[in-house]
Design a protein around this motif. Structure first.
Motif, PDB file in Angstrom:
ATOM      1  N   ARG A   1      38.535  -8.364  39.834  1.00  0.00           N
ATOM      2  CA  ARG A   1      37.528  -8.719  38.606  1.00  0.00           C
ATOM      3  C   ARG A   1      36.932  -9.990  38.708  1.00  0.00           C
ATOM      4  O   ARG A   1      36.548 -10.410  37.457  1.00  0.00           O
ATOM      5  CB  ARG A   1      38.589  -8.154  37.353  1.00  0.00           C
ATOM      6  CG  ARG A   1      38.632  -6.665  37.433  1.00  0.00           C
ATOM      7  CD  ARG A   1      39.778  -6.516  36.345  1.00  0.00           C
ATOM      8  NE  ARG A   1      39.714  -5.080  36.287  1.00  0.00           N
ATOM      9  CZ  ARG A   1      40.366  -3.908  36.899  1.00  0.00           C
ATOM     10  NH1 ARG A   1      41.073  -4.359  38.195  1.00  0.00           N
ATOM     11  NH2 ARG A   1      40.116  -2.756  36.962  1.00  0.00           N
TER      12      ARG A   1
ATOM     13  N   PHE B   1      51.808  -3.422  36.055  1.00  0.00           N
ATOM     14  CA  PHE B   1      51.179  -2.028  35.764  1.00  0.00           C
ATOM     15  C   PHE B   1      51.927  -1.074  36.597  1.00  0.00           C
ATOM     16  O   PHE B   1      52.231  -1.015  37.682  1.00  0.00           O
ATOM     17  CB  PHE B   1      49.821  -1.665  36.343  1.00  0.00           C
ATOM     18  CG  PHE B   1      48.874  -2.732  35.458  1.00  0.00           C
ATOM     19  CD1 PHE B   1      48.689  -2.881  34.191  1.00  0.00           C
ATOM     20  CD2 PHE B   1      48.118  -3.943  36.141  1.00  0.00           C
ATOM     21  CE1 PHE B   1      48.063  -3.624  33.600  1.00  0.00           C
ATOM     22  CE2 PHE B   1      47.360  -4.782  35.864  1.00  0.00           C
ATOM     23  CZ  PHE B   1      47.173  -4.806  34.472  1.00  0.00           C
TER      24      PHE B   1
ATOM     25  N   ILE C   1      42.037 -17.702  32.883  1.00  0.00           N
ATOM     26  CA  ILE C   1      43.773 -18.141  32.854  1.00  0.00           C
ATOM     27  C   ILE C   1      44.450 -17.215  33.902  1.00  0.00           C
ATOM     28  O   ILE C   1      44.273 -16.145  34.202  1.00  0.00           O
ATOM     29  CB  ILE C   1      44.201 -17.620  31.268  1.00  0.00           C
ATOM     30  CG1 ILE C   1      43.812 -16.353  30.908  1.00  0.00           C
ATOM     31  CG2 ILE C   1      43.845 -18.792  30.162  1.00  0.00           C
ATOM     32  CD1 ILE C   1      44.285 -15.741  29.727  1.00  0.00           C
TER      33      ILE C   1
ATOM     34  N   GLU D   1      47.326  -6.297  26.954  1.00  0.00           N
ATOM     35  CA  GLU D   1      47.133  -7.916  27.032  1.00  0.00           C
ATOM     36  C   GLU D   1      47.349  -8.350  28.343  1.00  0.00           C
ATOM     37  O   GLU D   1      46.535  -9.166  28.752  1.00  0.00           O
ATOM     38  CB  GLU D   1      48.304  -8.641  26.156  1.00  0.00           C
ATOM     39  CG  GLU D   1      48.004  -8.471  24.760  1.00  0.00           C
ATOM     40  CD  GLU D   1      49.303  -9.011  24.000  1.00  0.00           C
ATOM     41  OE1 GLU D   1      48.887  -9.205  22.649  1.00  0.00           O
ATOM     42  OE2 GLU D   1      50.360  -9.848  24.613  1.00  0.00           O
TER      43      GLU D   1
ATOM     44  N   TYR E   1      44.684  -6.662  41.217  1.00  0.00           N
ATOM     45  CA  TYR E   1      43.964  -6.346  40.058  1.00  0.00           C
ATOM     46  C   TYR E   1      42.946  -7.256  39.427  1.00  0.00           C
ATOM     47  O   TYR E   1      41.740  -6.966  38.986  1.00  0.00           O
ATOM     48  CB  TYR E   1      45.054  -5.700  38.841  1.00  0.00           C
ATOM     49  CG  TYR E   1      44.068  -5.009  37.774  1.00  0.00           C
ATOM     50  CD1 TYR E   1      44.358  -3.748  37.537  1.00  0.00           C
ATOM     51  CD2 TYR E   1      44.152  -5.930  36.535  1.00  0.00           C
ATOM     52  CE1 TYR E   1      43.751  -3.058  36.454  1.00  0.00           C
ATOM     53  CE2 TYR E   1      43.461  -5.514  35.495  1.00  0.00           C
ATOM     54  CZ  TYR E   1      43.354  -3.930  35.492  1.00  0.00           C
ATOM     55  OH  TYR E   1      43.018  -3.275  34.156  1.00  0.00           O
TER      56      TYR E   1
ATOM     57  N   ALA F   1      46.370  -6.620  31.161  1.00  0.00           N
ATOM     58  CA  ALA F   1      45.055  -6.411  31.917  1.00  0.00           C
ATOM     59  C   ALA F   1      44.057  -7.463  31.441  1.00  0.00           C
ATOM     60  O   ALA F   1      43.214  -7.610  32.047  1.00  0.00           O
ATOM     61  CB  ALA F   1      44.619  -5.069  31.537  1.00  0.00           C
ATOM     62  N   ALA F   2      44.098  -7.706  30.014  1.00  0.00           N
ATOM     63  CA  ALA F   2      42.873  -8.616  29.593  1.00  0.00           C
ATOM     64  C   ALA F   2      42.987  -9.902  30.163  1.00  0.00           C
ATOM     65  O   ALA F   2      42.191 -10.789  30.620  1.00  0.00           O
ATOM     66  CB  ALA F   2      42.846  -8.832  28.163  1.00  0.00           C
ATOM     67  N   ALA F   3      44.173 -10.535  30.122  1.00  0.00           N
ATOM     68  CA  ALA F   3      44.507 -11.862  30.800  1.00  0.00           C
ATOM     69  C   ALA F   3      43.986 -11.614  32.420  1.00  0.00           C
ATOM     70  O   ALA F   3      43.829 -12.848  33.064  1.00  0.00           O
ATOM     71  CB  ALA F   3      46.103 -12.243  30.885  1.00  0.00           C
ATOM     72  N   LEU F   4      43.875 -10.443  32.979  1.00  0.00           N
ATOM     73  CA  LEU F   4      43.572 -10.466  34.475  1.00  0.00           C
ATOM     74  C   LEU F   4      42.150  -9.966  34.533  1.00  0.00           C
ATOM     75  O   LEU F   4      41.726  -9.415  35.427  1.00  0.00           O
ATOM     76  CB  LEU F   4      44.278  -9.286  35.171  1.00  0.00           C
ATOM     77  CG  LEU F   4      45.792  -9.654  35.123  1.00  0.00           C
ATOM     78  CD1 LEU F   4      46.769  -8.646  35.728  1.00  0.00           C
ATOM     79  CD2 LEU F   4      45.809 -10.846  36.428  1.00  0.00           C
ATOM     80  N   ARG F   5      41.180 -10.472  33.338  1.00  0.00           N
ATOM     81  CA  ARG F   5      39.802 -10.169  33.295  1.00  0.00           C
ATOM     82  C   ARG F   5      39.245  -8.957  33.179  1.00  0.00           C
ATOM     83  O   ARG F   5      38.004  -8.624  33.323  1.00  0.00           O
ATOM     84  CB  ARG F   5      39.002 -10.867  34.467  1.00  0.00           C
ATOM     85  CG  ARG F   5      39.638 -12.186  35.044  1.00  0.00           C
ATOM     86  CD  ARG F   5      39.086 -13.294  34.081  1.00  0.00           C
ATOM     87  NE  ARG F   5      39.522 -14.538  35.024  1.00  0.00           N
ATOM     88  CZ  ARG F   5      40.647 -15.229  34.898  1.00  0.00           C
ATOM     89  NH1 ARG F   5      41.750 -14.487  34.208  1.00  0.00           N
ATOM     90  NH2 ARG F   5      41.129 -16.006  35.404  1.00  0.00           N
ATOM     91  N   ALA F   6      40.174  -7.889  32.563  1.00  0.00           N
ATOM     92  CA  ALA F   6      39.670  -6.655  32.366  1.00  0.00           C
ATOM     93  C   ALA F   6      39.141  -6.576  31.049  1.00  0.00           C
ATOM     94  O   ALA F   6      39.796  -7.051  30.173  1.00  0.00           O
ATOM     95  CB  ALA F   6      40.786  -5.557  32.460  1.00  0.00           C
TER      96      ALA F   6
ATOM     97  N   GLU G   1      39.477 -11.888  28.505  1.00  0.00           N
ATOM     98  CA  GLU G   1      39.177 -11.584  29.757  1.00  0.00           C
ATOM     99  C   GLU G   1      37.919 -12.618  30.186  1.00  0.00           C
ATOM    100  O   GLU G   1      37.654 -12.566  31.344  1.00  0.00           O
ATOM    101  CB  GLU G   1      38.694 -10.176  29.664  1.00  0.00           C
ATOM    102  CG  GLU G   1      37.653  -9.917  28.865  1.00  0.00           C
ATOM    103  CD  GLU G   1      38.023  -9.242  27.444  1.00  0.00           C
ATOM    104  OE1 GLU G   1      39.134  -9.517  27.174  1.00  0.00           O
ATOM    105  OE2 GLU G   1      37.236  -8.436  26.764  1.00  0.00           O
TER     106      GLU G   1
END
Lengths: 227, 354
Positions: free
Chosen positions: B101, B86, B76, A122, B97, A124-129, B72
């Motif tokens: 992106r 990570f 936000i 989650e 990170y 990572a997804a919130a960081l656009r991945a 993604e």
């Protein structure tokens, strides 16, 4: 070593390693998505699929081999549908080995994927991945140990198979005769010296592979690769 | 403006929330645990797939009947309660990170700027497991900021920290508030945290919106539980006038009223929030001539309401348009015959600054 091993034994050894390598690669390709699905799904099918994957752990290899033979053989559905004759070929061996070693690859991968957890994904997804990006940048590096274990166990287990090969591969030198079968042949012919040579070789090989695995797994800690 | 209307059912819990949150400043999502604060953040982030309704972020549609942007795809910045760095990446790579992106054209916030703002320079080479809790949260905030989000979602960023780490990170959050023009939604169950940081508040209860409004009003509304909690307080926005030789600071708040406090780390001209607990305010009908209390302000009684403790009443006082709370005993109230609309003097014993 040529003095010690028959040329036919060398062929069997080479065939065994090739079979194990091809099987492991196929298993990693098929097992990764399967393990990922098992690790993430909330479907009720999960338990059924998990049990099926684990079957080769408890089933006599001859049973597995017998059914694979029926599937692949002249009267089997594959050939009935116009497919090629896989029985008693190298491809047939690969198919049998993939089924036989499936749990040894899927289970370590599944455990590794579960350990990665939803939380970090989650983040990572919130960081656009996106999904593939998350898999490559987060899941893969965090499950390296799982991949290493899966690869080693898949390879070593395939090297050690006997029953499945016997049922679907027969004993064709250069095509389907693997080391374990060659050993059996030598013992049948009361050629204990040759049997000894091959057995010791297999024992040593398996031990070294497992030793390497445990050494690397023991040293490798999450994050330690990235300092 | 963040305009949303969410409906989500999860087992026995139902979230039914609609609001329009200002597109600037810090909005606190406040309420007891289990009231839906975190779920609301997750709905805004797109992490709750099963939520129905709509979400318009500064005019962009992030969710409606036809569309649902995946997390993604939403601009936000999410700061999770436990940081969620990570573990296999260095602080530097964690920070980069999200930055890597987003398209180069959207990179409005500089790496160096964030490192400076959050005091991360010494940490960039380290791994997350070599950081303290407070440091980890600072990295998590930096990582979220570097994606140049349209909204920063912070889920109790201080909850997992001990008092020392909290004290360490609070100034950074206040700087964020001052220096970045990104709206922040802050989940919190600490009234103190909220009164220090927030401008606006949504009070949630059982998955529904109980009340919302500017923080200063919300804190002193006697129809809400905040004003009746043990550490109920009012906040005055004030400016530091000067620091005196005897280690005091003089503040001025709205209406030109002066407040005197023990010196804290402030400089003249600085805008501060003066937090005044209801239990630290006494009321007199005439200004006391001989008293140790330095702050005596002329007020008008707006309202007298019951307090959870049967022996107490809560007064809401008006100080030239600013609200103060005072908790006094029922007996004192009767002795002084206090009633709404009376003029009185608020004697303020304690003021804390941010």
């Amino acid at each position: 070593m040529g003095d010690w091993l028959h040329p036919q034994d060398l062929t069997a050894l080479w065939l065994t390693l090739r079979l194990a390598a091809v099987t492991t690669i196929v298993l990693l390709i098929l097992g990764t998505p399967l393990a990922w699905w098992l690790a993430r799904t909330r479907s009720r099918c999960k338990l059924v699929i998990e049990s099926l994957v684990a079957l080769p752990l408890v089933l006599p290899p001859t049973v597995l081999g017998f059914y694979v033979l029926l599937m692949l053989g002249p009267q089997g559905p594959i050939q009935a549908l116009g497919g090629p004759a896989f029985a008693f070929t190298f491809t047939g061996l690969v198919i049998g080995s993939v089924l036989y070693s499936l749990p040894f690859v899927v289970q370590p991968l599944q455990n590794a994927f579960v350990a990665v957890g939803d939380e970090i994904l989650e983040a990572a997804a919130a960081l656009r991945a996106g999904p593939w990006d998350r898999f490559a940048s987060v899941v893969l590096p965090l499950s390296l140990r799982g991949f290493l274990t899966a690869t080693t166990l898949g390879f070593a287990h395939t090297v050690g198979e006997f029953g499945v090969v016997l049922m679907i591969g027969g004993n064709i030198p250069g095509e389907t005769q693997v080391v374990s079968i060659a050993i059996y042949d030598h013992v049948e012919a009361v050629d204990y010296r040759s049997a000894h040579m091959l057995s010791a070789l297999l024992l040593g090989l398996s031990f070294v592979m497992l030793l390497l695995l445990y050494m690397i797994n023991g040293r490798y800690r999450i994050g330690a690769t990235n300092s | 403006m963040i305009d949303f209307d969410f409906h989500l059912e999860r087992g026995a819990f139902t979230l039914q929330l609609a609001s329009r949150i200002p597109g600037n400043g810090i909005t606190a999502l406040f309420g007891r645990s289990g009231c839906g604060k975190t779920t609301l953040l997750r709905c805004i982030a797109g992490l709750e797939r099963r939520v129905r309704g709509h979400l318009h972020m500064q005019g962009e549609v992030w969710q409606d009947q036809q569309c649902f942007l995946r997390p993604e795809q939403r601009a936000i910045g999410y700061v999770f309660q436990e940081g969620r760095l990570f573990p296999h990446l260095s602080v530097q790579r964690n920070l980069e990170y999200g930055l890597r992106r987003i398209p180069a054209s959207q990179r409005r916030i500089e790496f160096a700027e964030v490192v400076e703002l959050l005091g991360l320079r010494e940490l960039v080479k380290r791994l997350p497991n070599e950081l303290s809790g407070g440091q980890r949260q600072r990295v998590a905030i930096g990582r979220a900021l570097l994606t140049c989000p349209q909204v920063l979602l912070m889920d109790e960023p201080l909850a997992a920290l001990d008092a020392i780490s909290k004290a360490e990170i609070m100034p950074y959050l206040e700087r964020l508030h001052g220096e970045l023009a990104i709206p922040v939604l802050l989940v919190s169950h600490s009234l103190e945290e909220v009164s220090r940081l927030a401008d606006h508040m949504l009070l949630l209860d059982g998955g529904r919106l109980r009340a919302e409004g500017p923080l200063l009003q919300m804190l002193t509304r006697t129809d809400l539980p905040l004003a009746h909690s043990d550490n109920a307080s009012a906040v005055l926005e004030a400016k530091v006038l000067n620091n005196t030789d005897d280690h005091m600071s003089e503040l001025v708040c709205g209406g030109g009223h002066r407040l005197l406090i023990s010196r804290e780390n402030v400089v003249p001209g600085q805008e501060v929030r003066a937090r005044i607990l209801a239990r630290d305010v006494a009321v007199a009908l005439e200004p006391p001539t001989a008293s140790s209390v330095s702050n005596c302000l002329p007020v008008r009684i707006l309202e007298i309401s019951d307090d959870p403790h049967p022996g107490h009443v809560l007064l809401r006082l008006d100080l030239d348009g600013q609200a103060l709370l005072s908790r006094i005993t029922r007996r004192s109230r009767e002795r002084l015959a206090l009633a709404p609309d009376m003029k009185a003097y608020a004697l303020i014993k304690g003021i804390t600054l941010n």
